[in-house]
Design a protein around this motif. Structure first.
Motif, mmCIF file in Angstrom:
data_model
loop_
_atom_site.group_PDB
_atom_site.id
_atom_site.type_symbol
_atom_site.label_atom_id
_atom_site.label_comp_id
_atom_site.label_asym_id
_atom_site.label_seq_id
_atom_site.Cartn_x
_atom_site.Cartn_y
_atom_site.Cartn_z
ATOM 1 N N ILE A 86 2.030 1.411 -4.244
ATOM 2 C CA ILE A 86 1.215 1.426 -5.453
ATOM 3 C C ILE A 86 0.296 2.648 -5.516
ATOM 4 O O ILE A 86 0.141 3.377 -4.535
ATOM 5 N N GLN A 116 -8.548 5.197 -0.538
ATOM 6 C CA GLN A 116 -7.350 5.882 -1.007
ATOM 7 C C GLN A 116 -6.359 6.033 0.142
ATOM 8 O O GLN A 116 -5.160 6.024 -0.063
ATOM 9 N N GLU A 156 -5.710 21.354 -3.815
ATOM 10 C CA GLU A 156 -5.616 20.828 -2.451
ATOM 11 C C GLU A 156 -5.706 19.304 -2.421
ATOM 12 O O GLU A 156 -5.032 18.653 -1.617
ATOM 13 N N PHE A 187 -6.209 3.924 2.658
ATOM 14 C CA PHE A 187 -5.673 2.577 2.904
ATOM 15 C C PHE A 187 -4.448 2.334 2.024
ATOM 16 O O PHE A 187 -3.469 1.755 2.461
ATOM 17 N N VAL A 188 -4.591 2.743 0.742
ATOM 18 C CA VAL A 188 -3.474 2.531 -0.170
ATOM 19 C C VAL A 188 -2.530 3.720 -0.077
ATOM 20 O O VAL A 188 -2.500 4.583 -0.923
ATOM 21 N N SER A 189 -1.807 3.807 1.007
ATOM 22 C CA SER A 189 -0.834 4.867 1.217
ATOM 23 C C SER A 189 0.058 4.388 2.349
ATOM 24 O O SER A 189 -0.274 3.433 3.037
ATOM 25 N N PRO A 190 1.181 5.065 2.551
ATOM 26 C CA PRO A 190 2.103 4.574 3.590
ATOM 27 C C PRO A 190 1.579 4.807 5.011
ATOM 28 O O PRO A 190 2.220 4.370 5.959
ATOM 29 N N LEU A 224 2.724 12.521 8.430
ATOM 30 C CA LEU A 224 1.479 12.140 7.780
ATOM 31 C C LEU A 224 0.281 12.575 8.623
ATOM 32 O O LEU A 224 -0.795 12.835 8.104
ATOM 33 N N ALA A 232 1.202 14.742 0.051
ATOM 34 C CA ALA A 232 1.698 14.661 1.430
ATOM 35 C C ALA A 232 1.499 13.254 1.977
ATOM 36 O O ALA A 232 2.365 12.708 2.656
ATOM 37 N N LEU A 233 0.356 12.672 1.652
ATOM 38 C CA LEU A 233 0.030 11.338 2.163
ATOM 39 C C LEU A 233 1.041 10.307 1.655
ATOM 40 O O LEU A 233 1.354 9.343 2.348
ATOM 41 N N HIS A 234 1.534 10.523 0.446
ATOM 42 C CA HIS A 234 2.479 9.561 -0.112
ATOM 43 C C HIS A 234 3.917 10.038 0.022
ATOM 44 O O HIS A 234 4.813 9.527 -0.647
ATOM 45 N N ARG A 235 4.113 11.066 0.847
ATOM 46 C CA ARG A 235 5.455 11.560 1.149
ATOM 47 C C ARG A 235 6.234 11.943 -0.105
ATOM 48 O O ARG A 235 7.417 11.610 -0.238
ATOM 49 N N THR A 240 0.827 -1.211 0.000
ATOM 50 C CA THR A 240 0.000 0.000 0.000
ATOM 51 C C THR A 240 0.856 1.253 0.000
ATOM 52 O O THR A 240 0.424 2.304 -0.470
ATOM 53 N N ALA A 241 2.068 1.165 0.530
ATOM 54 C CA ALA A 241 2.915 2.356 0.557
ATOM 55 C C ALA A 241 3.449 2.691 -0.821
ATOM 56 O O ALA A 241 3.896 3.803 -1.056
ATOM 57 N N ASP A 253 -2.339 18.173 -3.367
ATOM 58 C CA ASP A 253 -1.410 18.420 -2.251
ATOM 59 C C ASP A 253 -1.578 17.381 -1.159
ATOM 60 O O ASP A 253 -0.606 16.883 -0.598
ATOM 61 N N PHE A 254 -2.838 17.082 -0.863
ATOM 62 C CA PHE A 254 -3.091 16.125 0.210
ATOM 63 C C PHE A 254 -2.519 14.761 -0.144
ATOM 64 O O PHE A 254 -1.816 14.138 0.664
ATOM 65 N N PHE A 255 -2.799 14.296 -1.356
ATOM 66 C CA PHE A 255 -2.299 12.960 -1.703
ATOM 67 C C PHE A 255 -0.777 12.959 -1.840
ATOM 68 O O PHE A 255 -0.126 11.959 -1.546
ATOM 69 N N TRP A 284 -4.442 18.778 8.278
ATOM 70 C CA TRP A 284 -4.595 19.882 7.333
ATOM 71 C C TRP A 284 -5.827 19.684 6.448
ATOM 72 O O TRP A 284 -6.650 20.569 6.262
ATOM 73 N N ALA A 308 -3.894 9.508 -7.755
ATOM 74 C CA ALA A 308 -3.361 8.161 -7.562
ATOM 75 C C ALA A 308 -1.956 8.038 -8.130
ATOM 76 O O ALA A 308 -1.223 7.121 -7.806
ATOM 77 N N ARG A 340 7.241 18.076 -5.787
ATOM 78 C CA ARG A 340 5.785 18.145 -5.810
ATOM 79 C C ARG A 340 5.239 19.081 -6.888
ATOM 80 O O ARG A 340 4.392 18.697 -7.684
ATOM 81 N N GLU A 355 8.848 17.730 -1.091
ATOM 82 C CA GLU A 355 8.368 19.073 -1.411
ATOM 83 C C GLU A 355 8.932 19.559 -2.749
ATOM 84 O O GLU A 355 8.215 20.130 -3.566
ATOM 85 N N TYR A 395 -3.726 3.600 -6.421
ATOM 86 C CA TYR A 395 -4.992 2.868 -6.497
ATOM 87 C C TYR A 395 -6.132 3.857 -6.670
ATOM 88 O O TYR A 395 -6.133 4.923 -6.072
#
Lengths: 653, 376
Positions: free
Chosen positions: A95, B214, A112, B216-219, B4, A119-122, A92-93, A115-117, B10, A165, A128, A125, A97
């Motif tokens: 792929i 979405q 936004e 769930f499929v993240s780190p 995260l 940040a979520l997937h690191r 999950t970290a 930006d959120f996704f 945010w 995604a 990005r 910056e 989806y």
């Protein structure tokens, strides 16, 4: 290069073999219900792999198991070299989806959400801004960066969800029915983003109910009732189909179909617009048997030509045909001619929003009129107005001889309506449903039993009155819903996306039914977002943003296309070849299974230039030829014309 | 490494800000509830309706009757002329108390005999009936005492002192006004009513919409997601506390005796606890409807019934008293009342604070355990 995040680990864990996904005996049960069973699947790096199947075939369950957000009840899967259960977090970290349902945050803007996704997937910056800009440019969403996601059109939302995604450049993209209900232009742009990712080495697994979308994949798996019934390159699937496909034009068509069904049931003859398709044994095109059968019925054979089978033909041939199609009646009493629906400048406004904008058209008795358009284009609103469920803001219409708004009761007794969700009572039996709808439509007692028997025959459910509707397959439910909608013998029938989510065999049989009804003189107004179904209609109307932007028979619309020619090209490495033409001016390239489709202004002058480019890049071209436009190409052209019109108007004001 | 948790916080804040319904539930409903409950929930007896059946019609009977409205607890609303009216008045709930003075009242008093009066109370609200009868008895007693003094004085004797006298003083709520007691309790109830509901709905809404897939499929790890959801809603809950605290002080004028910092510190723990309960509910439910019902069941209802907010815990059967320890509202209401009304500090309240803290940690751990990055 895409896939930086996971590629290092990937090469360590999956050294020699390039398998991105390996599944063995994968299965999932929900209580008593088996959603997927015994799935063996291997997907190579860089593939675009299509998972094809109708609603409930197990597509979503399969993808969720591969995305490691659903644990299998049996079997195992390795994704990017990680075990899908034990090392789910690793998968999950890495792929990307995209779930089937709306997966964005509606109250965040386009920017936004990205930006959120990110940040979520690191996503670092530094990278990005560049990635965002690139994806937004590909998706043609730059102008909408500050719009809230919930106010985007359906097509834009899907494109944005795909960008989200992909924001972390994943090595593997898993997309669950990403394009259902999307307009053809957005659809093409969506696939352009995918092609870009493919040329960068991303592996894509995509599920779809659309055959024509599956044609674009390098490999296709057919799922039915949770089981894999075929998995191969589209070309090989087509080649593996026993026999040959033939297209014939015969008069009268219906008598020809009935005769063929009787003489050659295994040929699965079916009507495709003005043409009949059938699959004959090798060399059977000339064999006299079926010709003799047609001649006995005094059918005139106008043309016979071999055609390449479509994936749908393959799918239908592979499907276990559990419920045999009720034979088509050779003769039906033709109804009287004349217009059944006349619509003039019909409009519907909800507050400031114009859902339907000055729509005019007419439907003759016995005509099948197809309303095509993406989600939200105004199809359902128009139908609701014509059924008297919504009062139009402007314009007038006559339906089955009743002026809209004049006599709602008379109107309702002359029309039938079948909605997307079939509106049957699942807890009641087939017979009880029929009785209920007969009561609602006030079918006279005297004719009730005759009509009931007729409806059961129509639905292919004779002798099964006691069965609970819940236990019926999607295709049977759909036929029963139609039978319920015509119990009161309406003159006009409205079908709102009647074939959504049903397997291709059921879809074909359903269209045969519609054809039968039309020949009896019933006018049918049907909406669909399956482009290939357009061929079944006598007349097509394309709705876009509430406006009717094209109107005519499929043949007329094709003839009206003056926007270049389509070249089909077969070569060894289509994805690399695609990359070659991505930024070529004057060429619109798209992947079409193991081939490329190239839209050019003039085929004759473009061909040598294209071949030279390919040769220089070291591609071996096996075949290049001009092919007819698909109906989808036609619609894209019309939508682009409409878009250009809107843009100039916006520029002027 | 970028946080995260920060990404979720945010996103959540932005969504909340643009959602008028969430904003209304978060900021308007708590004030409304405080106002309604603070105004309506009163256990005090004031101006109770009094019906009088004065069969004696003497100066003495009038003097006794006069004392009732003078006390401030009663308001004379009906004069009864015939026996039959009594039942009617009580049946219809028009009179809380019926005072019957039989004929010969003044006569008996004058002769030095014991005169009897009858008081009929509507016992359907038992607590107030008890209070009303108590007041009525006290009024009659004081009248009787005065008459005795007068009589003794007329005979030239000094009034004797009562052999025992209760010197009663009320601590902590000297005017015995129930609003002073209700409002600090409401702090605990309101923070248990809205924040968990909002939080549970926020997560389940994502489940329903599908966007959580979405996530769930993240780190992201479960605890990061939970914390990211918890922080913004806890912040909103803290803001709610500041609002209702201000309203309690300036609107209801409740006296605040203790330490503000201590109350706010306890609030910080409590809001994480209530929001955590909301998340716990959301991790075991799939639809917004179920989440709403379940969160009402585990948060609002027990915080009304088993927290000591309305019904004192010490009057409950022992088993139920033990049961009340399951609900954090009980601890916080004890803390809140202790600080606001009694000015007690950590020395007294540490067990409750510790219980709250442990409770919060437990809820967080359970939630992260139950929250799995799986669709089924």
């Amino acid at each position: 290069m895409a896939g930086q995040t996971g590629s290092a680990a990937l090469t360590m864990n999956a050294p020699a073999a390039d398998w991105v996904i390996e599944a063995e005996g994968l299965g999932r049960r929900y209580g008593e219900h088996t959603a997927v069973a015994g799935l063996d699947l291997k997907i190579r790096r860089g593939e675009v792999f299509g998972l094809l199947g109708s609603d409930g075939a197990g597509k979503t369950t399969t993808l969720q198991m591969l995305a490691a957000i659903l644990d299998p009840s049996e079997g195992r899967a390795t994704v990017l070299g990680y075990a899908s259960v034990r090392e789910a977090a690793q998968i999950t970290a890495r792929i990307g989806y995209m779930s089937q349902i709306f997966s964005l945050y509606g109250r965040l803007t386009v920017d936004e959400n990205l930006d959120f996704f990110a940040a979520l997937h690191r996503v670092p910056e530094a990278a990005r801004a560049e990635r965002k800009a690139r994806l937004l440019a590909f998706a043609h969403l730059e102008r909408h960066r500050d719009r809230l996601a919930r106010f985007l059109s359906g097509g834009m939302q899907k494109k944005l969800a795909l960008c989200c995604a992909m924001i972390h450049a994943p090595p593997l993209l898993i997309l669950d029915e990403p394009t259902t209900g999307v307009d053809p232009v957005s659809w093409r742009e969506f696939w352009n983003i995918l092609y870009q990712a493919l040329t960068e080495g991303t592996t894509i697994v995509v599920s779809t109910p659309y055959m024509d979308e599956a044609e674009r994949c390098t490999r296709v798996a057919l799922l039915h009732d949770g089981r894999l019934i075929a998995c191969d390159v589209p070309g090989r699937l087509r080649a593996g189909l026993p026999g040959k496909m033939y297209e014939l034009v015969a008069h009268p068509q219906r008598r020809a179909l009935a005769a063929l069904q009787r003489a050659l049931p295994q040929a699965a003859p079916y009507v495709f617009g003005e043409r009949l398709h059938l699959r004959l044994p090798e060399g059977g095109g000339d064999a006299g048997e079926w010709r003799a059968a047609l001649a006995r019925e005094h059918v005139q054979l106008e043309t016979v030509r071999p055609i390449a089978p479509s994936l749908e033909d393959v799918f239908v041939a592979l499907l276990p045909s559990a419920a045999a199609a009720p034979p088509v009646a050779a003769e039906v009493a033709a109804g009287a001619a004349g217009p059944a629906i006349e619509v003039q400048e019909l409009s519907m406004r909800f507050g400031k929003f114009t859902a339907v904008d000055g729509v005019s058209f007419a439907v003759q008795r016995g005509e099948i009129f197809g309303f095509l358009g993406p989600n939200g284009s105004g199809k359902t609103t128009t139908i609701k107005m014509l059924c008297g469920l919504l009062v139009p803001s402007a314009g007038r219409a006559t339906v089955a001889g009743v002026e809209l708004g004049a006599d709602p009761r008379a109107l309702r007794s002359r029309i039938g309506y079948m909605s997307q969700r079939f509106s049957l009572y699942e807890d009641m039996s087939v017979g009880e449903n029929l009785d209920f709808f007969a009561g609602v439509y006030q079918v006279p007692r005297a004719v009730l039993s005759a009509r009931r028997a007729e409806a059961l025959a129509l639905a292919g459910l004779a002798g099964q009155e006691q069965r609970l509707v819940r236990a019926l397959s999607g295709g049977l439910k759909q036929r029963l819903a139609l039978a319920c909608a015509v119990l009161h013998e309406p003159q006009v029938l409205f079908l709102d996306e009647p074939t959504a989510g049903v397997d291709p065999l059921s879809r074909r049989r359903f269209w045969e039914l519609i054809g039968t009804l039309a020949e009896r003189g019933v006018s049918v107004l049907v909406t669909t977002h399956y482009m290939d179904e357009a061929e079944h209609c006598h007349t097509l109307g394309l709705l876009y943003n509430g406006r009717l932007i094209a109107l005519g028979s499929p043949r007329e619309l094709r003839a009206g296309m003056r926007a270049g020619e389509m070249l089909e090209l077969e070569c060894d490495q289509p994805i690399q070849a695609l990359a070659l033409f991505r930024n070529e001016p004057g060429v619109q390239a798209s992947l079409f299974g193991d081939c490329l489709h190239l839209l050019v202004d003039d085929a004759a002058s473009a061909r040598p230039h294209l071949l030279a480019r390919l040769e220089k890049a070291g591609h071996r071209v096996r075949r290049i030829e001009t092919v007819p436009f698909g109906i989808e190409d036609v619609f894209i052209t019309f939508i682009q014309m409409e878009q250009a019109r809107l843009d100039t108007r916006a520029a002027r004001s | 490494m970028r946080s995260l948790v920060g990404a979720i916080v945010w996103k959540e804040l932005r969504e909340i800000r643009r959602d008028p319904i969430t904003m209304a539930v978060a900021l308007v409903l708590p004030l409304l509830m405080l106002y309604l409950f603070g105004s309506a929930l009163s256990l005090d007896v004031k101006d109770a309706s009094l019906a009088v059946y004065d069969q004696d019609r003497s100066a003495a009977s009038r003097a006794l009757i006069e004392r009732f409205p003078q006390s401030g607890y009663f308001k004379r609303t009906h004069d009864i002329r015939a026996e039959g009216e009594i039942a009617e008045l009580l049946d219809r709930g028009r009179a809380r108390l019926v005072l019957i003075i039989p004929p010969g009242f003044a006569h008996k008093l004058a002769r030095g005999e014991t005169a009897e009066v009858q008081a009929l109370a509507d016992g359907s609200y038992s607590t107030t009936a008890m209070v009303i009868l108590g007041y009525a008895e006290a009024i009659v007693q004081s009248y009787a005492l005065e008459r005795m003094r007068e009589r003794l004085a007329a005979q030239g004797m000094a009034a004797p002192l009562a052999p025992v006298r209760v010197e009663s003083r009320v601590w902590f709520n000297a005017p015995l006004e129930s609003v002073n007691y209700i409002v600090p309790g409401l702090f605990g109830v309101i923070l248990m009513a809205f924040p968990p509901l909002l939080t549970a709905l926020a997560v389940v809404r994502e489940k329903e919409a599908g966007s959580v897939q979405q996530i769930f499929v993240s780190p992201i790890r479960p605890y990061e997601f939970i914390a990211g959801k918890m922080i913004p809603y806890a912040a909103i809950a803290f803001l709610e506390m500041l609002m209702i605290l201000a309203a309690g002080l300036w609107w209801f004028h409740i006296p605040f005796l203790g330490s503000f910092p201590l109350l706010l510190a306890a609030t910080v723990i409590y809001v994480f606890c209530t929001v955590g309960l909301g998340l716990l509910v959301s991790s075991v439910t799939r639809s917004q409807l179920v989440a709403m019902l379940l969160s009402l069941l585990v948060t609002l209802m027990p915080s009304f019934l088993f927290s000591g907010f309305l019904f004192p815990i010490y009057t409950m059967p022992v088993m139920l008293q033990l049961y009340t320890y399951l609900f954090p509202a009980r601890y916080f209401i004890e803390i809140s009342r202790g600080i606001v009304m009694k000015d007690v500090g950590l020395a007294v309240l540490w067990p409750q604070l510790l219980a709250l803290l442990l409770y919060t940690v437990l809820v967080f751990v359970m939630t992260t355990r139950l929250f799995r990055k799986k669709v089924a």
